[in-house]
Design an enzyme around this catalytic site. Sequence first.
Site, PDB file in Angstrom:
ATOM      1  N   SER A 200       0.874  -1.297  -0.109  1.00 57.32           N
ATOM      2  CA  SER A 200       0.129  -0.156   0.020  1.00 57.32           C
ATOM      3  C   SER A 200       0.990   1.192   0.006  1.00 57.32           C
ATOM      4  O   SER A 200       1.572   1.296  -0.945  1.00 57.32           O
ATOM      5  CB  SER A 200      -0.807  -0.106   1.215  1.00 57.32           C
ATOM      6  OG  SER A 200      -1.736   0.707   1.020  1.00 57.32           O
ATOM      7  N   ASP A 356     -10.129  -3.982  -4.604  1.00 56.80           N
ATOM      8  CA  ASP A 356      -9.198  -3.065  -3.986  1.00 56.80           C
ATOM      9  C   ASP A 356      -9.285  -1.886  -4.976  1.00 56.80           C
ATOM     10  O   ASP A 356      -9.317  -2.039  -6.138  1.00 56.80           O
ATOM     11  CB  ASP A 356      -7.943  -3.694  -4.030  1.00 56.80           C
ATOM     12  CG  ASP A 356      -6.851  -2.540  -3.378  1.00 56.80           C
ATOM     13  OD1 ASP A 356      -7.182  -1.250  -2.859  1.00 56.80           O
ATOM     14  OD2 ASP A 356      -5.667  -2.850  -3.501  1.00 56.80           O
ATOM     15  N   HIS A 386      -7.971  -4.942  -0.291  1.00 59.57           N
ATOM     16  CA  HIS A 386      -6.964  -4.196   0.506  1.00 59.57           C
ATOM     17  C   HIS A 386      -6.508  -4.482   1.900  1.00 59.57           C
ATOM     18  O   HIS A 386      -7.421  -4.569   2.664  1.00 59.57           O
ATOM     19  CB  HIS A 386      -7.282  -2.726   0.191  1.00 59.57           C
ATOM     20  CG  HIS A 386      -6.072  -1.802   0.461  1.00 59.57           C
ATOM     21  ND1 HIS A 386      -5.101  -1.524  -0.613  1.00 59.57           N
ATOM     22  CD2 HIS A 386      -5.511  -1.262   1.358  1.00 59.57           C
ATOM     23  CE1 HIS A 386      -4.027  -0.863  -0.370  1.00 59.57           C
ATOM     24  NE2 HIS A 386      -4.266  -0.601   0.932  1.00 59.57           N
TER      25      HIS A 386
END
Length: 416
Positions: A200, A356, A386
């Site tokens: 991320s 995501d 995610h």
Amino acid sequence: MDISSAILIIGFAALVAAFLLLVIGLVYSELMNSDIPRGVANSGKLHIVHGMFVGIAIVGRILERLGICHQVSFTRWFRACFLTRLNPVPPGLRVKDLRFAEVPVRVYEPTAAFDGLRRGLVYFHGGGWVMGSINAADEVCRHIAKEAETTVVSVGYRLAPEHRYPAQLDDCEAATCHFLSVAEAEFSVDSRRVAVGGDSAGANLAAALCQRLAKREDGHLPSPCAQVLIYPALQMADFNLPSYQQNHAVPILFRGRVAFYFLQYLNGDMSVCQDVLEGNHVPTELRPRYQEWLSPSSLPPECLARGYCEQPAAEYDGEVYHIVKSGLEPDVSPLLADDAAIQKTPPTFILTCEYDVLRDDGILYRKRLMDLGIDVTWQHVMDGFHGIINFINQGWLTFPSATRVVDSVVDYVKTL
């Protein structure tokens, strides 16, 4: 017990009950705004996790408005105390907390006999540049270190809102360069076989760092041999890509929160959040170039299968651009770098998840890299969401898909 004491107790109980009802009501309201598709792995458990995260955020918001503590501080404290599981160090691994160039790091070293120098991985945790920690990434780094027989360095970079861009990237650069300079002498690691990676926001930092290091002219340190990008956030020019539309309300990362985290990273000015989501911050002269790199037509057809609606052209607002213009620079949006910069990036592993909002960032970056001749390994998790990597070996919070995600990273690292 006298009457006054009884009244106080009843009054306190009533306040607690009212507080709990308020929290429950707000959590329920937030949950009704979420959308967990049937294809998500362990969707029932994700509902529970999402509700818990929402509850923590709401309690933190209430405490902040009461002047007791900051919401971010409460959320970090709660997650560290109750949601971060630190298991005993397994046999075959040595773990040390150190400082590299004044940046806290945790080093994971396999103890099994090894002929020659090992490979290395410098890892940057996720959390939107606001959350996350070395502890939160502990199980991921342990698993990679042990299964890939690789020395892993987890970096505890500074976080927003206490520290804004470029503090996080500067810390990652300082820690990485320090490790590269001492890898062989102190850790028996080949500095030419050290990759950088993260998940991320951590993947954003890894991609930005590779581009930054490629600009160096001194040449006294080798560049990372590869970058490992796990559902990376790579641009803040377009929040209306198909994955943003299709997964806008899929936990753990909603569409609006991506803009929130980017703004927290930059300067904390939330007044422009809606403008950024609508694209009002992108100058008219830059849009043709960005459209070339961010066009939905560059995505595989299956990425459009769950629907996509082209949005009308946004109205440019120069004041908004002035507030967030650094967010369109490659150090924050690596996907928006020019060809010359991307051409210097190392071989790349990209992992994306179907459910995501950041899915298309990773896929579009893959296309840019491949078009410029960079070797790319792509892993797509069809039932993933995610943040899934953080749920490996976390007791009742464990998601089986998390192990598959980390194992795909292990398989790639073994090839370096």
